[in-house]
Design a protein around this motif. Structure first.
Motif: not given
Length: 147
Positions: A23-27, A75-83, A105-111
């Protein structure tokens, strides 16, 4: 809903393909709106430091704080995370539910099989009481708008 620029989407997909079978991940950084339309401006890759990176993800807390500082400086905010879920669906797993800690916050998930991207907001409602059963915590699916 979350607005996701095509360039950011493609960068995340490429990382997920290259990172397979782990799994990869990021902000995700950008313009955050708790009850409305968050807009992603950039993705900030993070190393997956989980003990079992084929089954879960974890971002090193010190590196996560460094990314948060970088976002603030830009000047950005934390929108969410992805993995990614290299062998699973683009929806939160039980492990994802247990690890979620950022309300609204958003949690973006890639299949990767099948190729799909889903986005979910972590919601918490209610007051916690001594028994811990007064809080309703759940993921709500959110619409992804291409930009």
């Amino acid at each position: 809903m979350i607005v996701l620029p095509t360039a950011v989407r493609e960068a995340i997909l490429e990382r997920a393909r290259e990172g397979r079978p782990e799994e990869i991940c990021g902000i995700l950084g950008g313009e955050y709106r708790p009850d409305g339309r968050s807009r992603v401006q950039g993705q900030y890759p993070a190393e997956n430091v989980a003990e079992t990176p084929r089954m879960r993800y974890e971002i090193d807390p010190e590196k996560q704080l460094a990314v948060f500082k970088r976002l603030e400086d830009r000047g950005e905010e934390i929108v969410g995370f992805y993995h990614s879920h290299p062998r699973g669906p683009a929806r939160p797993s039980e492990t994802d539910v247990a690890a979620a800690t950022w309300p609204d916050r958003s949690y973006l998930i890639v299949s990767l099989d099948p190729l799909e991207i889903g986005s979910w907001r972590w919601r918490t409602d209610g007051e916690d009481d001594a028994g811990g059963d007064g809080v309703d915590e759940r993921f709500e699916r959110e619409r992804i708008i291409a930009d």
